[in-house]
Design a protein around this motif. Structure first.
Motif, PDB file in Angstrom:
ATOM      1  N   GLU A 178     -20.315  20.015 -46.357  1.00  0.00           N
ATOM      2  CA  GLU A 178     -21.157  20.573 -47.409  1.00  0.00           C
ATOM      3  C   GLU A 178     -22.108  19.500 -47.918  1.00  0.00           C
ATOM      4  OE1 GLU A 178     -19.047  21.534 -50.972  1.00  0.00           O
ATOM      5  OE2 GLU A 178     -20.773  22.456 -51.954  1.00  0.00           O
ATOM      6  N   PHE A 179     -23.377  19.825 -48.001  1.00  0.00           N
ATOM      7  CA  PHE A 179     -24.376  18.905 -48.529  1.00  0.00           C
ATOM      8  C   PHE A 179     -24.146  18.686 -50.020  1.00  0.00           C
ATOM      9  CE2 PHE A 179     -28.346  16.767 -48.887  1.00  0.00           C
ATOM     10  CZ  PHE A 179     -28.987  17.237 -50.027  1.00  0.00           C
ATOM     11  N   VAL A 180     -24.126  17.414 -50.420  1.00  0.00           N
ATOM     12  CA  VAL A 180     -23.968  17.064 -51.830  1.00  0.00           C
ATOM     13  C   VAL A 180     -25.304  16.614 -52.404  1.00  0.00           C
ATOM     14  CG1 VAL A 180     -22.856  15.483 -53.455  1.00  0.00           C
ATOM     15  CG2 VAL A 180     -21.554  16.409 -51.524  1.00  0.00           C
ATOM     16  N   GLY A 181     -25.993  15.758 -51.696  1.00  0.00           N
ATOM     17  CA  GLY A 181     -27.281  15.270 -52.158  1.00  0.00           C
ATOM     18  C   GLY A 181     -27.821  14.220 -51.217  1.00  0.00           C
ATOM     19  N   ALA A 182     -29.068  13.829 -51.443  1.00  0.00           N
ATOM     20  CA  ALA A 182     -29.705  12.840 -50.584  1.00  0.00           C
ATOM     21  C   ALA A 182     -30.736  12.053 -51.379  1.00  0.00           C
ATOM     22  CB  ALA A 182     -30.364  13.523 -49.385  1.00  0.00           C
ATOM     23  N   ILE A 183     -31.137  10.930 -50.802  1.00  0.00           N
ATOM     24  CA  ILE A 183     -32.136  10.076 -51.430  1.00  0.00           C
ATOM     25  C   ILE A 183     -33.115   9.596 -50.374  1.00  0.00           C
ATOM     26  CG2 ILE A 183     -30.632   8.034 -51.170  1.00  0.00           C
ATOM     27  CD1 ILE A 183     -31.862   6.959 -53.781  1.00  0.00           C
ATOM     28  N   SER A 184     -34.384   9.600 -50.730  1.00  0.00           N
ATOM     29  CA  SER A 184     -35.398   8.998 -49.877  1.00  0.00           C
ATOM     30  C   SER A 184     -35.441   7.512 -50.199  1.00  0.00           C
ATOM     31  CB  SER A 184     -36.766   9.626 -50.161  1.00  0.00           C
ATOM     32  OG  SER A 184     -36.787  10.961 -49.753  1.00  0.00           O
ATOM     33  N   TRP A 185     -35.156   6.687 -49.201  1.00  0.00           N
ATOM     34  CA  TRP A 185     -34.997   5.258 -49.499  1.00  0.00           C
ATOM     35  C   TRP A 185     -36.294   4.612 -49.951  1.00  0.00           C
ATOM     36  CZ3 TRP A 185     -30.544   3.663 -50.694  1.00  0.00           C
ATOM     37  CH2 TRP A 185     -30.275   2.303 -50.807  1.00  0.00           C
ATOM     38  N   ASN A 186     -37.405   5.062 -49.475  1.00  0.00           N
ATOM     39  CA  ASN A 186     -38.680   4.425 -49.832  1.00  0.00           C
ATOM     40  C   ASN A 186     -39.026   4.606 -51.297  1.00  0.00           C
ATOM     41  OD1 ASN A 186     -38.808   3.714 -47.183  1.00  0.00           O
ATOM     42  ND2 ASN A 186     -40.772   4.692 -46.776  1.00  0.00           N
ATOM     43  N   ASP A 187     -38.910   5.823 -51.808  1.00  0.00           N
ATOM     44  CA  ASP A 187     -39.348   6.079 -53.176  1.00  0.00           C
ATOM     45  C   ASP A 187     -38.208   6.442 -54.128  1.00  0.00           C
ATOM     46  OD1 ASP A 187     -40.768   9.384 -52.417  1.00  0.00           O
ATOM     47  OD2 ASP A 187     -38.703   8.679 -52.502  1.00  0.00           O
ATOM     48  N   ARG A 188     -36.962   6.408 -53.632  1.00  0.00           N
ATOM     49  CA  ARG A 188     -35.763   6.679 -54.438  1.00  0.00           C
ATOM     50  C   ARG A 188     -35.707   8.111 -54.978  1.00  0.00           C
ATOM     51  NH1 ARG A 188     -34.053   1.674 -56.381  1.00  0.00           N
ATOM     52  NH2 ARG A 188     -35.153   0.059 -55.227  1.00  0.00           N
ATOM     53  N   ARG A 189     -36.529   8.980 -54.470  1.00  0.00           N
ATOM     54  CA  ARG A 189     -36.463  10.358 -54.939  1.00  0.00           C
ATOM     55  C   ARG A 189     -35.160  10.975 -54.444  1.00  0.00           C
ATOM     56  NH1 ARG A 189     -41.883  13.688 -54.524  1.00  0.00           N
ATOM     57  NH2 ARG A 189     -42.435  11.881 -55.769  1.00  0.00           N
ATOM     58  N   THR A 190     -34.497  11.745 -55.304  1.00  0.00           N
ATOM     59  CA  THR A 190     -33.206  12.331 -54.934  1.00  0.00           C
ATOM     60  C   THR A 190     -33.284  13.842 -54.878  1.00  0.00           C
ATOM     61  OG1 THR A 190     -32.438  12.345 -57.231  1.00  0.00           O
ATOM     62  CG2 THR A 190     -31.893  10.407 -55.896  1.00  0.00           C
ATOM     63  N   TYR A 191     -32.380  14.414 -54.104  1.00  0.00           N
ATOM     64  CA  TYR A 191     -32.335  15.850 -53.877  1.00  0.00           C
ATOM     65  C   TYR A 191     -30.860  16.245 -53.933  1.00  0.00           C
ATOM     66  CZ  TYR A 191     -36.737  14.296 -51.888  1.00  0.00           C
ATOM     67  OH  TYR A 191     -37.938  13.678 -51.703  1.00  0.00           O
ATOM     68  N   MET A 192     -30.484  17.033 -54.928  1.00  0.00           N
ATOM     69  CA  MET A 192     -29.078  17.368 -55.139  1.00  0.00           C
ATOM     70  C   MET A 192     -28.820  18.829 -54.837  1.00  0.00           C
ATOM     71  SD  MET A 192     -28.108  14.385 -55.962  1.00  0.00           S
ATOM     72  CE  MET A 192     -26.385  14.727 -56.306  1.00  0.00           C
ATOM     73  N   ALA A 193     -27.621  19.102 -54.377  1.00  0.00           N
ATOM     74  CA  ALA A 193     -27.226  20.482 -54.123  1.00  0.00           C
ATOM     75  C   ALA A 193     -27.080  21.233 -55.443  1.00  0.00           C
ATOM     76  CB  ALA A 193     -25.906  20.504 -53.353  1.00  0.00           C
ATOM     77  N   LEU A 219     -38.002  16.486 -45.175  1.00  0.00           N
ATOM     78  CA  LEU A 219     -37.296  17.041 -46.328  1.00  0.00           C
ATOM     79  C   LEU A 219     -36.550  18.326 -45.995  1.00  0.00           C
ATOM     80  CD1 LEU A 219     -39.776  16.403 -49.272  1.00  0.00           C
ATOM     81  CD2 LEU A 219     -37.670  15.169 -48.704  1.00  0.00           C
ATOM     82  N   SER A 220     -37.127  19.141 -45.163  1.00  0.00           N
ATOM     83  CA  SER A 220     -36.498  20.430 -44.852  1.00  0.00           C
ATOM     84  C   SER A 220     -35.211  20.266 -44.053  1.00  0.00           C
ATOM     85  CB  SER A 220     -37.475  21.329 -44.110  1.00  0.00           C
ATOM     86  OG  SER A 220     -37.884  20.718 -42.905  1.00  0.00           O
ATOM     87  N   SER A 221     -34.964  19.070 -43.552  1.00  0.00           N
ATOM     88  CA  SER A 221     -33.776  18.832 -42.725  1.00  0.00           C
ATOM     89  C   SER A 221     -32.629  18.187 -43.480  1.00  0.00           C
ATOM     90  CB  SER A 221     -34.137  17.926 -41.539  1.00  0.00           C
ATOM     91  OG  SER A 221     -35.129  18.491 -40.745  1.00  0.00           O
ATOM     92  N   LEU A 222     -32.846  17.849 -44.738  1.00  0.00           N
ATOM     93  CA  LEU A 222     -31.867  17.042 -45.464  1.00  0.00           C
ATOM     94  C   LEU A 222     -30.507  17.708 -45.593  1.00  0.00           C
ATOM     95  CD1 LEU A 222     -33.872  15.489 -48.431  1.00  0.00           C
ATOM     96  CD2 LEU A 222     -33.161  14.408 -46.294  1.00  0.00           C
ATOM     97  N   ARG A 223     -30.473  19.011 -45.767  1.00  0.00           N
ATOM     98  CA  ARG A 223     -29.224  19.690 -46.116  1.00  0.00           C
ATOM     99  C   ARG A 223     -28.356  20.032 -44.915  1.00  0.00           C
ATOM    100  NH1 ARG A 223     -32.624  20.221 -50.201  1.00  0.00           N
ATOM    101  NH2 ARG A 223     -31.836  20.640 -52.303  1.00  0.00           N
TER     102      ARG A 223
END
Length: 125
Positions: free
Chosen positions: A46-61, A103-107
């Motif tokens: 199950e996807f919990v969340g992710a971070i883009s390392w370059n800009d530290r933007r996060t994406y949470m479930a 981004l569309s592949s993160l989850r």
């Protein structure tokens, strides 16, 4: 090749907090996105969340309902998962993953080429 090692799992009581870490070695994380996934026996990751390392933007479930947060220590190449107000249903093996993803592949766990070994989190009621 990126190698990932998680740490920080353990037993925690309902309502408390826990911080997991994911240390990356093997090269620069520039351009990478790192994710946290969790898995219980018999179920898919199950996807919990992710971070883009370059800009530290996060994406949470959405299912996390704002209780968890992801951050990154760029100089140390360490990603963190801050887990607050944990619940028994948060019990799982938590794994970190990395890849050069859009981004569309993160989850989708299948899109990440690099994985850590996982760390068990058990929440007691």
């Amino acid at each position: 090749q990126v190698q990932l090692v998680e740490a920080g799992g353990g037993l925690v009581q309902t309502g408390n907090s826990l911080t997991l870490s994911c240390a990356a070695t093997g090269g620069s994380l520039s351009g990478y996105r790192l994710g946290w996934f969790r898995q219980v026996p018999g179920k898919d990751r199950e996807f919990v969340g992710a971070i883009s390392w370059n800009d530290r933007r996060t994406y949470m479930a959405d299912s996390i309902e704002g209780r968890f947060a992801i951050s990154g220590d760029k100089p140390k190449n360490i990603m963190y998962l801050q887990m607050n107000n944990v619940r028994p249903e948060d019990t799982a093996v938590y794994s970190c993953a990395a890849g050069r993803l859009i981004l569309s592949s993160l989850r989708n766990a299948a899109n990440y080429p690099y994985w850590g070994q996982g760390t068990q989190v058990t929440v007691s009621s």
